[in-house]
Design a protein around this motif. Structure first.
Motif, PDB file in Angstrom:
ATOM      1  N   GLY A 183      46.925  34.502  41.061  1.00 23.17           N
ATOM      2  CA  GLY A 183      46.669  35.152  39.792  1.00 23.17           C
ATOM      3  C   GLY A 183      47.778  34.912  38.789  1.00 23.17           C
ATOM      4  O   GLY A 183      48.583  33.985  38.929  1.00 23.17           O
ATOM      5  N   SER A 252      42.132  37.343  40.603  1.00 21.94           N
ATOM      6  CA  SER A 252      42.379  37.717  39.210  1.00 21.94           C
ATOM      7  C   SER A 252      42.259  36.492  38.295  1.00 21.94           C
ATOM      8  O   SER A 252      41.166  35.982  38.106  1.00 21.94           O
ATOM      9  N   TRP A 253      43.364  35.980  37.748  1.00 21.47           N
ATOM     10  CA  TRP A 253      43.237  34.767  36.940  1.00 21.47           C
ATOM     11  C   TRP A 253      42.744  33.604  37.783  1.00 21.47           C
ATOM     12  O   TRP A 253      41.993  32.743  37.297  1.00 21.47           O
ATOM     13  N   SER A 276      38.072  40.314  41.077  1.00 24.43           N
ATOM     14  CA  SER A 276      38.265  40.783  39.695  1.00 24.43           C
ATOM     15  C   SER A 276      38.353  39.627  38.697  1.00 24.43           C
ATOM     16  O   SER A 276      39.354  39.475  37.982  1.00 24.43           O
ATOM     17  N   ASP A 349      39.140  49.503  37.568  1.00 24.68           N
ATOM     18  CA  ASP A 349      40.053  48.443  37.121  1.00 24.68           C
ATOM     19  C   ASP A 349      40.255  48.554  35.611  1.00 24.68           C
ATOM     20  O   ASP A 349      39.297  48.545  34.847  1.00 24.68           O
ATOM     21  N   GLN A 351      42.429  46.359  34.136  1.00 28.67           N
ATOM     22  CA  GLN A 351      42.901  45.036  33.730  1.00 28.67           C
ATOM     23  C   GLN A 351      41.763  44.044  33.508  1.00 28.67           C
ATOM     24  O   GLN A 351      41.885  43.123  32.700  1.00 28.67           O
ATOM     25  N   HIS A 378      42.248  47.229  40.164  1.00 24.00           N
ATOM     26  CA  HIS A 378      42.246  45.770  40.102  1.00 24.00           C
ATOM     27  C   HIS A 378      42.171  45.186  41.511  1.00 24.00           C
ATOM     28  O   HIS A 378      42.827  45.663  42.436  1.00 24.00           O
ATOM     29  N   LEU A 379      41.326  44.181  41.668  1.00 19.03           N
ATOM     30  CA  LEU A 379      41.047  43.510  42.949  1.00 19.03           C
ATOM     31  C   LEU A 379      40.348  44.423  43.950  1.00 19.03           C
ATOM     32  O   LEU A 379      40.247  44.090  45.123  1.00 19.03           O
TER      33      LEU A 379
END
Length: 418
Positions: A183, A252-253, A276, A349, A351, A378-379
């Motif tokens: 991420g 994430s990213w 996420s 989440d 984010q 998140h996640l």
């Protein structure tokens, strides 16, 4: 005269109230980042509870480093954590022959502390030094891996993609593989440590830093997924790899890239799992200014870390312009045919908006598997109920194994991995 003064007073008060209103609504509702004292309190609390980004860090080590941190100066921060980590690194080197188990434990401890010394990004000379030392400590730890870790170098546009590859033991013939991408502030080293748990399934993995992070040779852009396609090319060139059983996992990213790869590489990826993934609403200026600036689920400096993964992004306005280009809806990616997907997320989440997850679940041409924690952040994380390692080993790994046509682990081995 009194009426004039009264009117003037009313205008003055109205101006003050109007100014206050603009401060709230006209400045993009910016939230203040944590002060250094707030960061210290929150970081120690997270270390005590095994919460990101403090997973695996000893609270005593964190408190020791913080005694030398008086401000939010980046070099001061990094120097303090390096001072603690250096001690473990030196002890590890001294014990490699006489007590290899203790040496390895010291290297792991040093790597985690150095990593937090450069967190969230190596944005100053000392933070860059701390990141370099984190890489050194991780490689010292990796010398103890069985099966071994192979550092691979994949040529890419005059530079190279650095990755960590591990193959399972005692296998005959080509093996299934997972490409793992980090991420915003995690790194391929973190994923390498986690994905060791997939080796007993008879599945190997290759961990690489995503665009704009770590040792990746390119910054993030609407076209930098091309770099990840080169990683697939590389795996398909390895005789040990079953070319028909390659999966992709993103955090994430990294999940953003995974979602895109599920479309653009659906013919070469047997399965894609994402945690996420930002897809659409995340990339709006409203979400950037109202949810990401000063986000408290993130320890500190999320937006500055985001700016750093792109070229020529220096302020919120430029960030908003870049975000519009990154949206998978604006790129016309969302809704296209995809590889089979697992989507992991948390309703709470802050984010990545849960609306992005629902939009992704409803898009494409094949049914998706979703694990959505109604109490998760998140996640999908939930403190002491669904921490990262438990989600990883109980949800993610079994799904990947199933998609790659690998039998589940015996129950005893599953329990030992939790």
């Amino acid at each position: 005269m009194t009426k004039i003064r009264t009117s003037a007073l009313r205008l003055f008060i109205a101006a003050i109230l109007l100014g206050s209103w603009f401060n709230v609504t006209g400045k993009a509702q910016e939230k203040a980042e944590r002060t250094i004292e707030e960061i210290k309190i929150e970081a120690v609390k997270r270390a005590q509870n095994g919460m990101y980004p403090m997973i695996g860090l000893d609270p005593a080590d964190v408190e020791e480093a913080f005694r030398s941190v008086k401000t939010r100066d980046k070099d001061e921060w990094a120097a303090a954590f390096m001072g603690v980590a250096d001690r473990y690194m030196a002890e590890g080197k001294s014990l490699e022959k006489s007590d290899p188990a203790k040496a390895n434990a010291d290297y792991i401890r040093a790597w985690r502390i150095y990593s937090f010394g450069r967190w969230p990004i190596p944005s100053s000379p000392k933070k860059q030094e701390s990141y370099a030392k984190a890489l050194e400590a991780f490689k010292a730890h990796a010398k103890f891996f069985d099966p071994p870790l192979e550092v691979v170098h994949i040529p890419y546009e005059g530079a190279e993609i650095t990755g960590y590859l591990r193959l399972p033991k005692n296998t005959t013939g080509p093996v299934p593989m997972v490409i793992a991408v980090n991420g915003l502030d995690s790194r391929k080293e973190d994923l390498t440590e986690s994905f060791g748990a997939i080796l007993p399934y008879g599945i190997g993995f290759l961990a690489v830093d995503g665009p704009g992070t770590g040792q990746c040779p390119v910054k993030a852009s609407p076209t930098s997924d091309h770099m990840l396609s080169k990683v697939i090319d590389y795996l398909q060139s390895r005789p040990e790899v079953d070319k028909s059983r390659i999966a992709f996992h993103g955090v994430s990213w990294g999940a953003y890239w995974g979602t895109k790869m599920a479309v653009v590489e659906r013919d070469r990826l047997k399965a894609v799992s994402v945690q996420s993934p930002p897809t659409d609403l995340f990339f709006t200026k409203k979400f950037l200014t109202e949810s990401l600036l000063g986000n408290r689920e993130y320890l500190f400096d999320q937006v500055p870390a985001l700016m750093a993964i792109f070229d020529n992004v220096h302020n919120v306005g430029e960030m908003a312009d870049m975000f519009a280009k990154m949206s998978l809806v604006n790129q016309k990616i969302l809704g296209q045919p995809t590889a089979p997907m697992l989507i992991i997320a948390g309703v709470k989440d802050t984010q990545v908006p849960i609306a992005d997850i629902y939009e992704l679940m409803n898009a494409g041409d094949v049914p998706k598997t979703a694990w959505i924690n109604p109490s998760g952040g998140h996640l999908g994380r939930q403190v002491k109920v669904w921490p990262d390692p438990v989600i990883f080993k109980r949800v993610l790994l079994p799904w990947i194994a199933n998609q790659l046509d690998v039998p589940p682990l015996p129950p005893g081995e599953k329990k030992s991995g939790d």
